[in-house]
Each structure stands twice: as structure tokens, then as C-alpha cells.
Motif scaffolding. Structure first.
Motif, mmCIF file in Angstrom:
data_model
loop_
_atom_site.group_PDB
_atom_site.id
_atom_site.type_symbol
_atom_site.label_atom_id
_atom_site.label_comp_id
_atom_site.label_asym_id
_atom_site.label_seq_id
_atom_site.Cartn_x
_atom_site.Cartn_y
_atom_site.Cartn_z
ATOM 1 N N GLU A 74 0.845 -1.186 0.000
ATOM 2 C CA GLU A 74 0.000 0.000 0.000
ATOM 3 C C GLU A 74 0.885 1.242 0.000
ATOM 4 O OE1 GLU A 74 -2.309 -0.305 3.643
ATOM 5 O OE2 GLU A 74 -1.041 1.206 4.586
ATOM 6 N N ILE A 75 0.318 2.346 -0.456
ATOM 7 C CA ILE A 75 1.004 3.634 -0.463
ATOM 8 C C ILE A 75 0.315 4.520 0.562
ATOM 9 C CG2 ILE A 75 1.654 5.629 -1.863
ATOM 10 C CD1 ILE A 75 1.539 3.846 -4.320
ATOM 11 N N ASP A 76 1.093 5.248 1.361
ATOM 12 C CA ASP A 76 0.514 6.042 2.447
ATOM 13 C C ASP A 76 -0.572 6.992 1.960
ATOM 14 O OD1 ASP A 76 2.064 4.811 4.342
ATOM 15 O OD2 ASP A 76 3.624 6.330 4.334
ATOM 16 N N VAL A 77 -0.268 7.793 0.947
ATOM 17 C CA VAL A 77 -1.251 8.754 0.426
ATOM 18 C C VAL A 77 -1.068 8.883 -1.088
ATOM 19 C CG1 VAL A 77 -2.291 11.050 0.660
ATOM 20 C CG2 VAL A 77 -0.984 10.085 2.567
ATOM 21 N N VAL A 78 -2.175 8.858 -1.814
ATOM 22 C CA VAL A 78 -2.151 9.045 -3.264
ATOM 23 C C VAL A 78 -3.159 10.117 -3.643
ATOM 24 C CG1 VAL A 78 -2.633 7.989 -5.515
ATOM 25 C CG2 VAL A 78 -1.380 6.700 -3.775
ATOM 26 N N GLY A 79 -2.750 11.031 -4.532
ATOM 27 C CA GLY A 79 -3.642 12.086 -4.994
ATOM 28 C C GLY A 79 -3.618 12.219 -6.502
ATOM 29 N N VAL A 80 -4.706 12.759 -7.038
ATOM 30 C CA VAL A 80 -4.817 13.023 -8.475
ATOM 31 C C VAL A 80 -5.095 14.509 -8.648
ATOM 32 C CG1 VAL A 80 -6.003 12.469 -10.630
ATOM 33 C CG2 VAL A 80 -5.781 10.726 -8.831
ATOM 34 N N ASP A 81 -4.243 15.219 -9.395
ATOM 35 C CA ASP A 81 -4.444 16.659 -9.563
ATOM 36 C C ASP A 81 -5.350 16.936 -10.771
ATOM 37 O OD1 ASP A 81 -2.940 16.696 -11.959
ATOM 38 O OD2 ASP A 81 -1.090 17.255 -10.959
ATOM 39 N N PRO A 82 -5.730 18.195 -11.016
ATOM 40 C CA PRO A 82 -6.673 18.510 -12.099
ATOM 41 C C PRO A 82 -6.211 18.081 -13.481
ATOM 42 C CG PRO A 82 -6.506 20.356 -10.581
ATOM 43 C CD PRO A 82 -5.442 19.384 -10.180
ATOM 44 N N ASN A 83 -4.910 17.892 -13.665
ATOM 45 C CA ASN A 83 -4.398 17.461 -14.962
ATOM 46 C C ASN A 83 -4.288 15.941 -15.078
ATOM 47 O OD1 ASN A 83 -4.013 20.129 -15.981
ATOM 48 N ND2 ASN A 83 -2.193 20.298 -14.675
ATOM 49 N N GLY A 84 -4.743 15.241 -14.044
ATOM 50 C CA GLY A 84 -4.688 13.787 -14.063
ATOM 51 C C GLY A 84 -3.366 13.208 -13.626
ATOM 52 N N ASN A 85 -2.431 14.054 -13.170
ATOM 53 C CA ASN A 85 -1.139 13.569 -12.712
ATOM 54 C C ASN A 85 -1.276 12.892 -11.350
ATOM 55 O OD1 ASN A 85 0.135 14.756 -14.996
ATOM 56 N ND2 ASN A 85 0.027 16.739 -13.965
ATOM 57 N N ALA A 115 6.099 1.915 -4.378
ATOM 58 C CA ALA A 115 5.168 2.889 -4.957
ATOM 59 C C ALA A 115 5.304 2.929 -6.475
ATOM 60 C CB ALA A 115 5.424 4.272 -4.355
ATOM 61 N N LEU A 116 6.542 2.923 -6.950
ATOM 62 C CA LEU A 116 6.783 2.954 -8.388
ATOM 63 C C LEU A 116 6.192 1.723 -9.071
ATOM 64 C CD1 LEU A 116 8.174 4.150 -10.912
ATOM 65 C CD2 LEU A 116 10.228 2.887 -10.251
ATOM 66 N N LEU A 117 6.427 0.553 -8.498
ATOM 67 C CA LEU A 117 5.932 -0.689 -9.084
ATOM 68 C C LEU A 117 4.408 -0.695 -9.149
ATOM 69 C CD1 LEU A 117 6.523 -3.541 -10.158
ATOM 70 C CD2 LEU A 117 6.483 -4.351 -7.789
ATOM 71 N N MET A 118 3.748 -0.258 -8.069
ATOM 72 C CA MET A 118 2.289 -0.245 -8.044
ATOM 73 C C MET A 118 1.720 0.720 -9.076
ATOM 74 S SD MET A 118 1.467 -0.379 -3.964
ATOM 75 C CE MET A 118 -0.316 -0.499 -4.201
ATOM 76 N N LEU A 119 2.308 1.896 -9.162
ATOM 77 C CA LEU A 119 1.789 2.893 -10.092
ATOM 78 C C LEU A 119 2.048 2.478 -11.541
ATOM 79 C CD1 LEU A 119 2.761 6.185 -8.229
ATOM 80 C CD2 LEU A 119 0.545 5.055 -8.305
ATOM 81 N N ARG A 120 3.207 1.919 -11.809
ATOM 82 C CA ARG A 120 3.499 1.458 -13.164
ATOM 83 C C ARG A 120 2.535 0.339 -13.563
ATOM 84 N NH1 ARG A 120 8.768 2.348 -15.268
ATOM 85 N NH2 ARG A 120 9.014 4.609 -15.385
ATOM 86 N N ALA A 121 2.186 -0.511 -12.614
ATOM 87 C CA ALA A 121 1.330 -1.656 -12.915
ATOM 88 C C ALA A 121 -0.112 -1.238 -13.180
ATOM 89 C CB ALA A 121 1.383 -2.669 -11.768
#
Length: 346
Positions: A74-85, A115-121
Motif C-alpha cells: 500500500e502507499i501512504d497517500v495518493v492524490g490526483v491533480d486537475p491534470n490527471g497527474n 510505490a513505483l511498481l504499483m503505479l506502473r502496474a
């Protein structure tokens, strides 16, 4: 679900400083989600991470099954900004500093690679990825190791934005910036903001033993002036340097100019172009992150906060008043002064 204060701070930071409209703590993948990498690609990427970063096996240890790794991670905190980043934060909030038994470098590296592995996947290609490690207290030795880790990650994965926010940078870039953004925020459903508001209420109570003039009465209870000074200087030196005439800039670079012409009670100039000529104990009195090409004084005597706020506001009034953003800064100082005086007169 238990939410740690560090995670709550990161949550508020992503919402209010990074403008993420969607934020979640303790982010875990669902087994029902469609991965944007095939199982073979995920396994290959995991093997690549182990080869490049874990030759001795101290990072991933006995982890061999990447599917199980993704399921449990798990990742402690994840956010999505208005540009989808995507913004992913791993935070370690310990007052005594990082104290991992299996090694600070290995534990932090595992967090970042996980975190990198989860986001890439799971994240489709397109949005940029930002990965942060935050901690308020890291020793010099551990900090050097983490900086080396960050350099290696930046070199291997230049398409990812990596951030190391520790010690002074944690306080200035994360805590101060978040508090500045939520100074007038009334929704206290966020744990960190609620704690900050409660501390603010406590600090605004007039002391029963203080008597005399307003500035004396408020000295021990006034909220910190530094975040307001920092925000204003960053605006004038980075965002709108055209609003700051050379004559006024020279005043800020001189102790005499700050004291005599601005009327501030301060023992150092507000700005210096370089800290190299300063003695070590004086360097620590300036923020590490510069405003453009200048470093700003970070230490302002609490007993002089109200006086200095009034003097600084009078100086701001000298600057052009046609800019709405500058007028907003002036109003912030007026509100600060009003809150301080109201607290003293209650």
C-alpha cells in the motif's frame, strides 16, 4: 481505519498545496483492477528493480512472488491533480528520527520502489507520476544515504518526478506551505488541520499574567509570522519581481535598511544573496530553499511579531497597489494584525 498524523499532513498537503481534487490515504490495489502491464511485464520490471537496487537482497528480502507483493503493498497517500497527474507520498513521522532496524536506506528504498511498481502496474501511460518521501527528522548520515538513493532513482527513471522532503525542507515546503494554505480554512474534518486549528485557538488565549500595551500582551500568544513573511517574499522575488523596485530590494539586503527604513525589530537583513560569507550559526538563520537568487531570514523573535507585522505592512503599502495578488498579501497582514490584537484584548 487508523490515520496517522503524518499521513493526514500529507493528505492536506496534496489537497491544498498540490491542488489534488482526489486524495486517498492507505491506497491499496484491488484484485479486481485491470493492470496496465501484463503479468510477464510486471515480473520483468520487478526483476529489473531487484537487479538494479537490491543486489544483496536487503531491500525486498525474501519477496519472490510479485503478485503477492502487489496484493499486500500500500502507499501512504495518493492524490490526483486537475491534470490527471498522480502524486504518491510515503511519509515517516517519528519525533526521534528514522529508526528502522533493517536499515534506513533499505526501508525507504523499498517504500519508493514499491510505490513505483504499483503505479506502473495500475496507472495507464500518460499522466506524470510524482513520488515523495517525507520525514521531519533524519540524521545527517541517513540523509546522505537517502540523497544517493534519490540520485540513483532519478538517473534510472527520469520520467518520474522524485522528491525528498526531510528536516528543514519538510518544515518549510510541507508544513509551512500547508498551514499557509489553510490559515482561513473552516473545515476541520482533516486531522492535521483540526490539530493546527486547536493549537491556534490555544495560542490565541491571552495570558492572565501579561499586562500593559497590546504588543506586550500578545507577545507569547501570537501565531508565527514566518509563514506569512515566506509566502510574501516568494511572491515578490519569484512570482512578481517587477513589483519590487531596486531601491526597496536594497533595503531588504541591509540590516540598517531593515531596521531604520522599514522599522523592523530584526538583527539580520531579511535577504542575503549568498550564505557562504556567513558564519555557520548565522547560516542556520536563513531558509535553505532560496527565493529566486536570495535567501530569506527564517528566525523572527516571537515577542516582536506584532510590531514587525505592522512595520512590514507599512512597507508593503509603498509598493504598487494595482496588483490584486499583492493587495491580497497586504490583506493577509492586516488580518494577522487584527487577530493578534483581538487576542490581546479578549
Amino acid at each position: 481505519m487508523k490515520i496517522e498524523i503524518g499521513e493526514s499532513l500529507a493528505f492536506s498537503y496534496l489537497r491544498h498545496v498540490k491542488s489534488c481534487w482526489l486524495v486517498q490515504t492507505n491506497w491499496k490495489a484491488s484484485v479486481n483492477w485491470l493492470k496496465h502491464m501484463s503479468n510477464d511485464e510486471v515480473n520483468e520490471f520487478f526483476a529489473e528493480l531487484k537487479e538494479k537496487f537490491d543486489e544483496e537482497g536487503g531491500v525486498f528480502k525474501k519477496t519472490k512472488n510479485v503478485a503477492q507483493f502487489l496484493k499486500q503493498a500500500e502507499i501512504d497517500v495518493v492524490g490526483v491533480d486537475p491534470n490527471g497527474n498522480i502524486h504518491a507520498v510515503e511519509v515517516s513521522y517519528h519525533s526521534a528520527g528514522l529508526n528502522y532496524r533493517d536499515g534506513v536506506r533499505e526501508r525507504v528504498l523499498k517504500k519508493l520502489l514499491r510505490a513505483l511498481l504499483m503505479l506502473r502496474a495500475y496507472v495507464p501511460r500518460g499522466p506524470s507520476i510524482h513520488i515523495y518521501f517525507m520525514s521531519p527528522k533524519v540524521s545527517n548520515g541517513d540523509m546522505s544515504s537517502l540523497e544517493e538513493v534519490l540520485e540513483q532513482l532519478e538517473s534510472e527513471f527520469p520520467d518520474v518526478n522524485w522528491y525528498l522532503m526531510c528536516n528543514d525542507k519538510f518544515n518549510e515546503t510541507v508544513v509551512d506551505a500547508t498551514l499557509q494554505k489553510v490559515s482561513d480554512y473552516s473545515d476541520t474534518s482533516e486531522l492535521f488541520i483540526r490539530a493546527a486549528q486547536l493549537l491556534k485557538l490555544e495560542s490565541s488565549r491571552p495570558s492572565p499574567v501579561l499586562q500593559g500595551e497590546t504588543e506586550q500582551a500578545v507577545a507569547k500568544n501570537v501565531e508565527p509570522l514566518q509563514p506569512l513573511i515566506k509566502c510574501t517574499m516568494r511572491f515578490l522575488l519569484e512570482d512578481r519581481p517587477d513589483l519590487l523596485p531596486d531601491k526597496e530590494l536594497r533595503k531588504l539586503l541591509s540590516k540598517e535598511g531593515c531596521q531604520r527604513e522599514l522599522g523592523l525589530k530584526i538583527s539580520l537583513p531579511i535577504l542575503v544573496e549568498s550564505k557562504e560569507h556567513l558564519e555557520e550559526h548565522l547560516r542556520r538563520r536563513y531558509w535553505k530553499e532560496p527565493f529566486g537568487r536570495f535567501y530569506g531570514c527564517s528566525q523572527w523573535s516571537q515577542q516582536d511579531h506584532l510590531h514587525n507585522a505592522k512595520s512590514f505592512l507599512e512597507w508593503l503599502k509603498i509598493l504598487p497597489d494595482l496588483d490584486d495578488a499583492l493587495n491580497s498579501k497586504k490583506r493577509k497582514f492586516q488580518e494577522y494584525i487584527q487577530r493578534a490584537e483581538d487576542g490581546a484584548l479578549e
